[in-house]
Design a protein around this motif. Structure first.
Motif, PDB file in Angstrom:
ATOM      1  N   UNK A 231      -0.545  11.937  -1.325  1.00 10.95           N
ATOM      2  CA  UNK A 231      -1.820  11.259  -1.135  1.00 10.95           C
ATOM      3  C   UNK A 231      -1.646   9.866  -0.525  1.00 10.95           C
ATOM      4  N   UNK A 232      -0.435   9.327  -0.608  1.00 12.71           N
ATOM      5  CA  UNK A 232      -0.200   7.977  -0.105  1.00 12.71           C
ATOM      6  C   UNK A 232      -0.933   6.921  -0.907  1.00 12.71           C
ATOM      7  N   UNK A 233      -1.140   7.191  -2.198  1.00 11.26           N
ATOM      8  CA  UNK A 233      -1.937   6.290  -3.035  1.00 11.26           C
ATOM      9  C   UNK A 233      -1.046   5.218  -3.661  1.00 11.26           C
ATOM     10  N   UNK A 234      -1.567   4.017  -3.768  1.00  8.93           N
ATOM     11  CA  UNK A 234      -0.874   2.937  -4.468  1.00  8.93           C
ATOM     12  C   UNK A 234      -0.977   3.196  -5.966  1.00  8.93           C
TER      13      UNK A 234
ATOM     14  N   UNK B 110       0.832  -1.198   0.000  1.00  7.92           N
ATOM     15  CA  UNK B 110       0.000   0.000   0.000  1.00  7.92           C
ATOM     16  C   UNK B 110       0.871   1.254   0.000  1.00  7.92           C
ATOM     17  N   UNK B 111       0.542   2.204  -0.864  1.00 10.76           N
ATOM     18  CA  UNK B 111       1.246   3.482  -0.911  1.00 10.76           C
ATOM     19  C   UNK B 111       2.487   3.492  -1.767  1.00 10.76           C
ATOM     20  N   UNK B 112       2.837   2.366  -2.393  1.00 12.88           N
ATOM     21  CA  UNK B 112       4.027   2.327  -3.238  1.00 12.88           C
ATOM     22  C   UNK B 112       3.693   2.698  -4.679  1.00 12.88           C
ATOM     23  N   UNK B 113       4.671   3.298  -5.352  1.00 14.24           N
ATOM     24  CA  UNK B 113       4.605   3.545  -6.788  1.00 14.24           C
ATOM     25  C   UNK B 113       5.515   2.513  -7.446  1.00 14.24           C
ATOM     26  N   UNK B 114       4.920   1.665  -8.274  1.00 15.89           N
ATOM     27  CA  UNK B 114       5.641   0.556  -8.898  1.00 15.89           C
ATOM     28  C   UNK B 114       5.634   0.746 -10.408  1.00 15.89           C
ATOM     29  N   UNK B 115       6.795   0.587 -11.036  1.00 20.55           N
ATOM     30  CA  UNK B 115       6.912   0.696 -12.485  1.00 20.55           C
ATOM     31  C   UNK B 115       6.924  -0.683 -13.120  1.00 20.55           C
TER      32      UNK B 115
ATOM     33  N   UNK C 163      -4.035   4.020  -8.477  1.00 16.81           N
ATOM     34  CA  UNK C 163      -3.844   4.865  -9.658  1.00 16.81           C
ATOM     35  C   UNK C 163      -3.036   4.086 -10.688  1.00 16.81           C
ATOM     36  N   UNK C 164      -3.541   4.000 -11.921  1.00 15.76           N
ATOM     37  CA  UNK C 164      -2.875   3.291 -13.008  1.00 15.76           C
ATOM     38  C   UNK C 164      -2.475   4.294 -14.079  1.00 15.76           C
ATOM     39  N   UNK C 165      -1.198   4.275 -14.470  1.00 16.91           N
ATOM     40  CA  UNK C 165      -0.692   5.222 -15.458  1.00 16.91           C
ATOM     41  C   UNK C 165      -0.018   4.454 -16.595  1.00 16.91           C
ATOM     42  N   UNK C 166      -0.536   4.627 -17.813  1.00 19.59           N
ATOM     43  CA  UNK C 166      -0.027   3.902 -18.969  1.00 19.59           C
ATOM     44  C   UNK C 166       0.795   4.833 -19.854  1.00 19.59           C
ATOM     45  N   UNK C 167       2.117   4.833 -19.670  1.00 18.69           N
ATOM     46  CA  UNK C 167       3.047   5.680 -20.409  1.00 18.69           C
ATOM     47  C   UNK C 167       2.521   7.109 -20.562  1.00 18.69           C
ATOM     48  N   UNK C 168       2.176   7.762 -19.466  1.00 18.95           N
ATOM     49  CA  UNK C 168       1.530   9.072 -19.552  1.00 18.95           C
ATOM     50  C   UNK C 168       2.446  10.202 -20.003  1.00 18.95           C
ATOM     51  N   UNK C 169       3.758   9.975 -20.012  1.00 12.69           N
ATOM     52  CA  UNK C 169       4.688  11.057 -20.337  1.00 12.69           C
ATOM     53  C   UNK C 169       5.311  10.926 -21.721  1.00 12.69           C
ATOM     54  N   UNK C 170       4.957   9.882 -22.454  1.00 15.15           N
ATOM     55  CA  UNK C 170       5.655   9.607 -23.706  1.00 15.15           C
ATOM     56  C   UNK C 170       5.399  10.644 -24.796  1.00 15.15           C
ATOM     57  N   UNK C 171       4.311  11.408 -24.694  1.00 20.59           N
ATOM     58  CA  UNK C 171       4.005  12.411 -25.715  1.00 20.59           C
ATOM     59  C   UNK C 171       4.564  13.795 -25.389  1.00 20.59           C
ATOM     60  N   UNK C 172       5.295  13.904 -24.293  1.00 20.28           N
ATOM     61  CA  UNK C 172       5.819  15.202 -23.858  1.00 20.28           C
ATOM     62  C   UNK C 172       7.283  15.345 -24.247  1.00 20.28           C
TER      63      UNK C 172
END
Length: 372
Positions: free
Chosen positions: A200-203, A45-50, A172-181
């Motif tokens: 936020x301490x969000x996973x 919980x609370x980790x950001x995993x790539x 929170x799920x992020x699918x290559x959100x920075x690739x267009x920048x």
């Protein structure tokens, strides 16, 4: 410090301490093609995993299975103590940020952010308050009435992030959100996403093929290849102690050399003899990262020799200026080795054709077994 001996290559996984998201044998096949193969992963919980890997490795398929956009062929998806494998997307309590942003072009920024709350029948006054908070979080309060076409790429990405977070998701799920920048915006958004996630301490699960994003943003890095896990660990673990040759070469730049280990701590690579950690035997592959190698003038090389140092002589064949770095290509007995050094305002660049020496610590040599 890097001290690599021959490794089995079996991936490690997070322990079950306060696990929030767990994938048990998650599998996806399309006919005879396996996109994801029996993937096991625990996310505290609370980790950001790539999820990191090349195109086609299964990382986006994995994320979409977690989101409920793709139905698994086998395995389970568990959040907390709840098996959500068969649960529809709208009931999964997850916020999604896509590569394409997926904003509604006819809606204002505020309306885009409010959409998920309206679909959940949240009272109007509550919607207004939460939208205002979400836009303040991504520093877009002043642009609430603009349309997406009136925003820059970075601003559109912030709107997409605010829309995902305003529903207060469990994951929170992020699918290559920075690739267009562009590069500068990617740097800024990396920091913003990480700061918001931590505050936020969000996973969160972040899909990327960019090693810099994975190493700089995340608590854990999951390296994938051909639908399978190669290694799971902290950014430092994965970079400094790669479990396989693939991980070593994908996560960071490296020189790859094949040779025959004598069993006494040395490896013969063509006409060269290289000392390595431990006492491997047989056919091996050794790797050294370019920035761990020092480029020396040939006549100053003897002063760099020592028990814990490899020292090789060669000839400079190419110099490439890449801004903050200079990349030198050196021919050592017919083998090309790349060295990276700070550019130092363009001063001290050596001339192509000049004799040079390469020096690096024995402990900075990674060793992997290979078949004959």
């Amino acid at each position: 410090m890097m001290h690599q001996t021959i490794l089995s290559g079996s991936p490690t996984v997070s322990d079950d301490r306060d696990v929030h998201l767990r994938l048990d044998g998650l599998t996806k096949t399309y006919g005879n093609s396996v996109a994801v193969s029996a993937l096991d992963l625990s996310v505290p919980k609370g980790e950001l995993v790539a999820l990191l890997g090349p195109s086609g490795c299964g990382k986006t398929t994995t994320l979409r299975m977690v989101a409920g956009l793709i139905q698994p062929t086998g395995g389970r998806i568990v959040v907390g103590s709840n098996d959500i494998t068969a649960m529809p997307t709208y009931r999964r309590d997850m916020g999604l940020v896509f590569q394409s942003y997926a904003l509604f072009p006819h809606m204002t920024v505020a309306k885009n952010v409010a959409f998920g709350l309206e679909m959940r029948s949240v009272p109007k006054a509550e919607i207004e308050r939460r939208v205002k908070e979400a836009l303040a979080m991504v520093r877009l309060e002043a642009l609430a009435e603009r349309k997406p076409r009136e925003l820059s790429g970075g601003q559109q990405q912030r709107v997409a992030l605010a829309r995902a977070l305003v529903i207060r998701p469990s994951i929170l799920l992020l699918d290559e959100p920075l690739s267009n920048l562009d590069a500068k915006l990617r740097d800024e958004m990396r920091n913003e996403i990480r700061d918001i996630q931590q505050s936020l301490g969000i996973t969160a699960v972040f899909v990327t093929h960019d090693q810099v994003e994975a190493l700089s943003m995340c608590d854990k890095v999951v390296v994938m290849r051909a639908g399978k896990l190669e290694q799971v660990g902290t950014p430092i673990d994965v970079y400094e102690h790669p479990a396989t040759p693939f991980v070593a070469s994908f996560v960071g730049r490296t020189n790859r050399l094949e040779g025959r280990a004598r069993g006494d701590g040395t490896v013969d690579v063509g006409p060269m003899s290289v000392r390595v950690p431990g006492r491997p035997g047989g056919n091996v592959e050794i790797m050294v990262r370019p920035h761990r190698i020092r480029l020396l003038d040939a006549d100053a090389a003897q002063g760099a020799s020592g028990e814990g140092t490899n020292l090789l002589s060669g000839r400079l064949t190419r110099v490439t200026f890449v801004g903050d770095l200079l990349q030198y290509q050196v021919d050592v007995g017919g083998t090309e080795i790349v060295v990276e050094a700070a550019s130092d305002h363009g001063r001290g660049i050596r001339s192509v054709g000049s004799p040079v020496a390469l020096a690096w610590r024995v402990e900075d040599t990674m060793v992997f077994g290979r078949s004959a």
